[in-house]
Write an enzyme that holds these catalytic residues in place. Structure first.
Site, mmCIF file in Angstrom:
data_model
loop_
_atom_site.group_PDB
_atom_site.id
_atom_site.type_symbol
_atom_site.label_atom_id
_atom_site.label_comp_id
_atom_site.label_asym_id
_atom_site.label_seq_id
_atom_site.Cartn_x
_atom_site.Cartn_y
_atom_site.Cartn_z
ATOM 1 N N HIS A 19 58.247 1.233 54.815
ATOM 2 C CA HIS A 19 59.045 0.010 54.829
ATOM 3 C C HIS A 19 59.847 -0.075 56.138
ATOM 4 O O HIS A 19 61.080 0.048 56.110
ATOM 5 C CB HIS A 19 60.011 0.000 53.630
ATOM 6 C CG HIS A 19 59.360 0.051 52.277
ATOM 7 N ND1 HIS A 19 60.053 0.350 51.113
ATOM 8 C CD2 HIS A 19 58.075 -0.161 51.895
ATOM 9 C CE1 HIS A 19 59.213 0.310 50.076
ATOM 10 N NE2 HIS A 19 58.011 0.020 50.537
ATOM 11 N N GLU A 73 50.565 2.772 44.711
ATOM 12 C CA GLU A 73 49.731 2.059 45.692
ATOM 13 C C GLU A 73 48.387 2.758 45.897
ATOM 14 O O GLU A 73 47.699 2.518 46.895
ATOM 15 C CB GLU A 73 50.467 1.938 47.044
ATOM 16 C CG GLU A 73 51.810 1.238 46.988
ATOM 17 C CD GLU A 73 51.711 -0.276 46.733
ATOM 18 O OE1 GLU A 73 50.600 -0.780 46.507
ATOM 19 O OE2 GLU A 73 52.779 -0.914 46.723
ATOM 20 N N HIS A 119 51.836 4.158 53.925
ATOM 21 C CA HIS A 119 52.558 2.912 53.642
ATOM 22 C C HIS A 119 54.049 3.209 53.734
ATOM 23 O O HIS A 119 54.535 4.182 53.143
ATOM 24 C CB HIS A 119 52.215 2.396 52.235
ATOM 25 C CG HIS A 119 53.226 1.427 51.704
ATOM 26 N ND1 HIS A 119 53.546 0.257 52.364
ATOM 27 C CD2 HIS A 119 54.014 1.458 50.591
ATOM 28 C CE1 HIS A 119 54.466 -0.390 51.677
ATOM 29 N NE2 HIS A 119 54.782 0.315 50.603
ATOM 30 N N HIS A 147 57.400 -6.823 52.517
ATOM 31 C CA HIS A 147 57.300 -5.539 51.822
ATOM 32 C C HIS A 147 57.234 -4.340 52.776
ATOM 33 O O HIS A 147 58.145 -3.520 52.785
ATOM 34 C CB HIS A 147 56.087 -5.560 50.880
ATOM 35 C CG HIS A 147 55.907 -4.303 50.093
ATOM 36 N ND1 HIS A 147 55.073 -4.205 49.009
ATOM 37 C CD2 HIS A 147 56.444 -3.064 50.234
ATOM 38 C CE1 HIS A 147 55.110 -2.991 48.512
ATOM 39 N NE2 HIS A 147 55.937 -2.269 49.255
HETATM 40 P P1 13P Z 1 55.498 4.735 44.708
HETATM 41 O O1 13P Z 1 56.800 5.454 44.388
HETATM 42 O O2 13P Z 1 54.680 4.453 43.475
HETATM 43 O O3 13P Z 1 54.727 5.487 45.779
HETATM 44 O O4 13P Z 1 55.866 3.286 45.270
HETATM 45 C C1 13P Z 1 56.651 3.115 46.420
HETATM 46 C C2 13P Z 1 56.319 1.869 47.145
HETATM 47 O O5 13P Z 1 56.703 1.735 48.291
HETATM 48 C C3 13P Z 1 55.497 0.819 46.473
HETATM 49 O O6 13P Z 1 55.062 -0.131 47.380
HETATM 50 ZN ZN ZN Z 2 56.269 -0.204 49.257
#
Ligand code: 13P
Ligand code: ZN
Length: 273
Positions: free
Chosen positions: A144, A119, A142, A214
């Site tokens: 989840h 990302e 970022h 996401h």
């Molecule tokens: P990466 O392992 O490349 O950081 O990806 C994790 C992720 O949450 C992608 O949206």
């Molecule tokens: Zn992600």
């Protein structure tokens, strides 16, 4: 080879904070496997010894040109790396990169050639914007968060204003600490430049961005504050879910109560950081 952190306590302190946040992400169930990523701008900690270190790889394309990033250095979680490993040892699950002169590539400098997160276009687009707008914010996150991602599966919550009002109404602190609310970005392919540019437009207006089906993206002066912003909004989502589990739709704070909080605490209605 010795870690660059050994002789740089201020940089180590910054990454210790990233490790602490990574632990919280794992504990909350927001960081399954390699889920989530972060970047921290660390240019201020780069001394002459580090600056002259040879790159560990050939320059890699970012995918976009980001003129404000000239001469910038970042710590990034590695792609495919786990937050729970980053929590124990940030340098085993991430690396330090520098942006090349053309502002369109990066080089990995330390400790080992761990490729940065997929990302990266989103993270670096936000970093470029923050520098360009004179912000002191240095961290992007970022993750989840379970309840917010679940809510983004319902069409009714994909409206940023509507979702923001609903979350603000759950508990006064949501408005106090996320006065710009949450902006929803329609589903786009993870890691894509399209996702990065949609995220950039939303972060100009909202505290946190929700990627449909996401995850979230937040920015902050440091990584702990970026985490806090996400946490505050997800707490409101948990309250909504809990009321629903009890079998009722939560009444929510009245618009008058929300307006009073905004007035009394002089909350901003546009981005200042
Ligand atoms: P990466 O392992 O490349 O950081 O990806 C994790 C992720 O949450 C992608 O949206
Ligand atoms: Zn992600």
């Amino acid at each position: 080879m010795e870690s660059v952190l050994h002789t740089r306590p201020a940089l180590k302190k910054e990454l210790d904070r990233a490790a602490e946040v990574a632990g919280y992400l794992w504990q909350r169930g927001w960081a399954e496997r390699n889920g989530g990523n972060l970047t921290i701008r660390i240019t201020e900690y780069v001394d002459d010894v580090l600056r002259t270190r040879p790159a560990l790889c050939a320059p890699q394309p970012i995918g976009i040109r980001l003129p404000n990033l000239k001469g910038c250095w970042f710590y990034c979680k590695g792609t495919g790396k786990r937050m729970r490993d980053l929590a124990r040892d940030p340098m085993s699950a991430g690396s330090i990169i520098r942006i090349t002169e053309d502002c369109a590539h990066y080089e990995i400098v330390a400790d080992s050639p761990v490729m940065p997160t997929s990302e990266l276009p989103s993270h670096l687009s936000l970093q470029d914007y923050l520098i360009g707008s004179g912000s002191n914010y240095k961290a992007t996150l970022h993750t989840h968060p379970i309840e917010l991602v679940a809510m983004s599966h319902a069409r009714e919550f994909l409206d940023s204003e509507r979702l923001t009002r609903l979350l603000w109404a759950m508990i006064p602190e949501t408005l106090a600490f996320a006065p710009l609310g949450i902006g929803v970005v329609p589903y786009a392919l993870p890691s894509s430049v399209e996702l990065a540019s949609a995220t950039l437009e939303m972060i100009k207006r909202y505290d946190v961005v929700l990627w449909e089906k996401h995850g979230t993206v937040a920015v902050g002066p440091d990584i702990m504050e970026a985490f806090d912003q996400t946490d505050v909004l997800n707490k409101a989502a948990i309250l909504y879910k809990t009321a629903k589990q009890f079998g009722f739709t939560p009444e929510g704070l009245t618009p008058e109560a929300v307006g009073e909080i905004r007035d009394v605490f002089h909350l901003p209605s546009e981005r200042r950081g």
